[in-house]
Design an enzyme around this catalytic site. Structure first.
Site, PDB file in Angstrom:
ATOM      1  CG  ASN A 295      -1.376   1.344   1.817  1.00 40.34           C
ATOM      2  OD1 ASN A 295      -2.303   1.853   1.116  1.00 40.34           O
ATOM      3  ND2 ASN A 295      -0.789   1.754   2.677  1.00 40.34           N
TER       4      ASN A 295
ATOM      5  CE1 TYR B 183      -0.892   8.205  -6.662  1.00 30.92           C
ATOM      6  CE2 TYR B 183      -3.090   8.532  -7.546  1.00 30.92           C
ATOM      7  CZ  TYR B 183      -2.262   8.162  -6.425  1.00 30.92           C
ATOM      8  OH  TYR B 183      -2.737   7.611  -5.421  1.00 30.92           O
TER       9      TYR B 183
ATOM     10  CE  LYS C 201      -1.560   4.606  -6.320  1.00 31.73           C
ATOM     11  NZ  LYS C 201      -1.167   3.728  -5.221  1.00 31.73           N
TER      12      LYS C 201
ATOM     13  CB  ILE D 170      -9.095   7.786   1.441  1.00 28.89           C
ATOM     14  CG1 ILE D 170      -9.613   6.831   0.159  1.00 28.89           C
ATOM     15  CG2 ILE D 170      -9.269   7.120   2.843  1.00 28.89           C
ATOM     16  CD1 ILE D 170     -11.316   6.413   0.531  1.00 28.89           C
TER      17      ILE D 170
ATOM     18  CB  THR E  95      -4.939   9.815   4.365  1.00 29.78           C
ATOM     19  OG1 THR E  95      -4.631  10.293   3.280  1.00 29.78           O
ATOM     20  CG2 THR E  95      -6.141   8.464   4.087  1.00 29.78           C
TER      21      THR E  95
HETATM   22  P1  NAI Z   1      -0.273   8.653   3.485  1.00 28.69           P
HETATM   23  O1  NAI Z   1       0.759   9.528   2.786  1.00 28.69           O
HETATM   24  O2  NAI Z   1      -1.096   9.043   4.426  1.00 28.69           O
HETATM   25  O3  NAI Z   1       0.440   7.345   3.827  1.00 28.69           O
HETATM   26  C1  NAI Z   1       1.314   6.596   2.734  1.00 28.69           C
HETATM   27  C2  NAI Z   1       2.425   6.098   3.697  1.00 28.69           C
HETATM   28  O4  NAI Z   1       3.576   5.411   2.657  1.00 28.69           O
HETATM   29  C3  NAI Z   1       3.423   6.964   4.396  1.00 28.69           C
HETATM   30  O5  NAI Z   1       3.483   6.502   5.903  1.00 28.69           O
HETATM   31  C4  NAI Z   1       4.915   7.108   3.836  1.00 28.69           C
HETATM   32  O6  NAI Z   1       5.883   7.324   4.594  1.00 28.69           O
HETATM   33  C5  NAI Z   1       4.736   5.678   3.215  1.00 28.69           C
HETATM   34  N1  NAI Z   1       5.945   5.548   2.005  1.00 28.69           N
HETATM   35  C6  NAI Z   1       6.012   6.388   0.982  1.00 28.69           C
HETATM   36  N2  NAI Z   1       6.932   6.262   0.285  1.00 28.69           N
HETATM   37  C7  NAI Z   1       7.423   4.859   1.032  1.00 28.69           C
HETATM   38  C8  NAI Z   1       8.313   4.098   0.417  1.00 28.69           C
HETATM   39  N3  NAI Z   1       9.310   4.356  -0.579  1.00 28.69           N
HETATM   40  N4  NAI Z   1       8.897   2.896   1.291  1.00 28.69           N
HETATM   41  C9  NAI Z   1       7.784   2.952   2.355  1.00 28.69           C
HETATM   42  N5  NAI Z   1       6.779   3.336   2.752  1.00 28.69           N
HETATM   43  C10 NAI Z   1       6.835   4.729   1.953  1.00 28.69           C
HETATM   44  O7  NAI Z   1      -1.156   8.175   2.326  1.00 28.69           O
HETATM   45  P2  NAI Z   1      -2.453   7.116   2.088  1.00 28.69           P
HETATM   46  O8  NAI Z   1      -3.702   8.280   1.474  1.00 28.69           O
HETATM   47  O9  NAI Z   1      -2.713   6.350   3.290  1.00 28.69           O
HETATM   48  O10 NAI Z   1      -2.397   6.500   0.813  1.00 28.69           O
HETATM   49  C11 NAI Z   1      -2.209   5.203   0.689  1.00 28.69           C
HETATM   50  C12 NAI Z   1      -2.014   4.358  -0.336  1.00 28.69           C
HETATM   51  O11 NAI Z   1      -3.415   4.508  -1.084  1.00 28.69           O
HETATM   52  C13 NAI Z   1      -1.145   5.050  -1.398  1.00 28.69           C
HETATM   53  O12 NAI Z   1      -0.657   4.087  -2.402  1.00 28.69           O
HETATM   54  C14 NAI Z   1      -2.049   6.038  -2.205  1.00 28.69           C
HETATM   55  O13 NAI Z   1      -1.486   6.206  -3.570  1.00 28.69           O
HETATM   56  C15 NAI Z   1      -3.385   5.351  -2.238  1.00 28.69           C
HETATM   57  N6  NAI Z   1      -4.458   6.225  -2.568  1.00 28.69           N
HETATM   58  C16 NAI Z   1      -4.778   7.116  -1.846  1.00 28.69           C
HETATM   59  C17 NAI Z   1      -5.773   7.766  -1.789  1.00 28.69           C
HETATM   60  C18 NAI Z   1      -6.296   8.839  -0.997  1.00 28.69           C
HETATM   61  O14 NAI Z   1      -7.367   9.701  -1.229  1.00 28.69           O
HETATM   62  N7  NAI Z   1      -5.749   9.357   0.163  1.00 28.69           N
HETATM   63  C19 NAI Z   1      -6.959   7.552  -3.237  1.00 28.69           C
HETATM   64  C20 NAI Z   1      -6.442   6.491  -3.922  1.00 28.69           C
HETATM   65  C21 NAI Z   1      -5.270   5.848  -3.496  1.00 28.69           C
END
Ligand code: NAI
Length: 255
Positions: free
Chosen positions: A92, A159, A163, A192, A194
């Protein structure tokens, strides 16, 4: 509400220091699983682990950059060392684009950064997780795609490509292991609420309202709503479901 019982199971969650990953790590723990929290953010990892311990669960926090295969291997080795096995993985970890730009003007470095973490990172994780789940005899993997895996996003070629790529990778990999009791599916979240979304909207009322206007249900989703889908996909209730892109987006992509 989930009522899966994952007692005795082990889940590995990337991006678990924040947002959707943290909510899913907590949800796994609530259902009795031991959880490996793998994220590049060490303080965030520790905080998620502490939250799980407060729930009476067991977790280990592992600093892991998903773009480094040696980190991913070490993180999974530590998981198996601590908990003896691997049953579930939620790949994720991801990042949002720094800024929008049309394809012909898109920065090459930004392209590489996004593809590296959001797509190649998922491949590197599955590469190491699958042999461990094979050893266990059965298990499930869920990968995080997005609404951007279903539709194109103007000004966001990297992006969108990453995805969409996660869904292609999910489908190919699940066919490779379908006969060996590993199910691989994906979730496609809408907007979402976040920390990532906070950065995306600039955390202003105006920014949030713009995003919410794209959601037919009139609100953003919660990380817990994605966690519930991930747990269901890992449960026996989803035993006949493979290669699926589960859209949880308040209708964003059906318009
Ligand atoms: P977030 O930014 O709150 O959490 C993402 C986490 O990934 C962070 O803790 C960050 O440190 C970690 N991360 C980033 N690069 C990394 C790496 N190279 N290695 C290990 N960890 C790493 O983001 P969120 O919103 O929780 O997103 C989670 C996933 O959901 C992502 O893949 C995002 O693209 C996807 N997503 C999020 C949406 C949203 O609206 N928040 C919508 C659709 C998809």
């Amino acid at each position: 509400m989930n009522n899966q019982n994952f007692t005795g199971k082990v889940a590995f969650v990337t991006g678990a220091a924040s947002g959707i990953g943290r909510a899913t790590a907590l949800a796994f723990a609530r259902e009795g699983a031991h959880v490996a929290i793998a994220d590049i953010s060490e303080p965030g990892n520790q905080e998620t682990a502490r939250m799980i311990e407060d729930l009476g669960g067991r977790a280990i926090a592992i600093k892991c950059d998903v773009t480094r295969s040696e980190d991913v291997k070490a993180a999974l080795d530590k998981t198996v060392e601590a908990f003896g096995q691997l049953d579930f993985a939620f790949n994720n970890a991801g990042i949002e684009p720094r800024k929008a730009a049309p394809t012909a003007e898109y920065d090459e470095e930004e392209w590489n950064r996004i593809i590296d973490i959001n797509l190649r990172g998922v491949f590197l994780c599955m590469k190491q997780e699958i042999p461990l789940i094979l050893k266990q005899g059965s298990g499930a993997i869920v990968n995080t795609s997005s609404g951007a895996g279903i539709i194109g996003i103007k000004g966001s070629p990297a992006y969108t490509a990453a995805k969409h790529g996660v869904l292609g990778l999910t489908k190919a990999a699940t066919l490779d292991y379908a006969a060996q009791n590993i199910r691989i599916n994906a979730v496609c979240p809408g907007y979402i609420d976040t920390p990532m979304m906070g950065r995306f909207t600039g955390d202003t009322d105006e920014g949030r309202a713009k995003v919410i206007a794209e959601e037919p249900v009139g609100r953003m989703g919660t990380p817990e709503e994605i966690a519930a889908a991930v747990l269901w996909l890992c449960s026996d209730a989803a035993a006949f479901m493979i290669g699926h892109a589960m859209v949880i987006d308040g209708g964003q992509t059906v318009q």
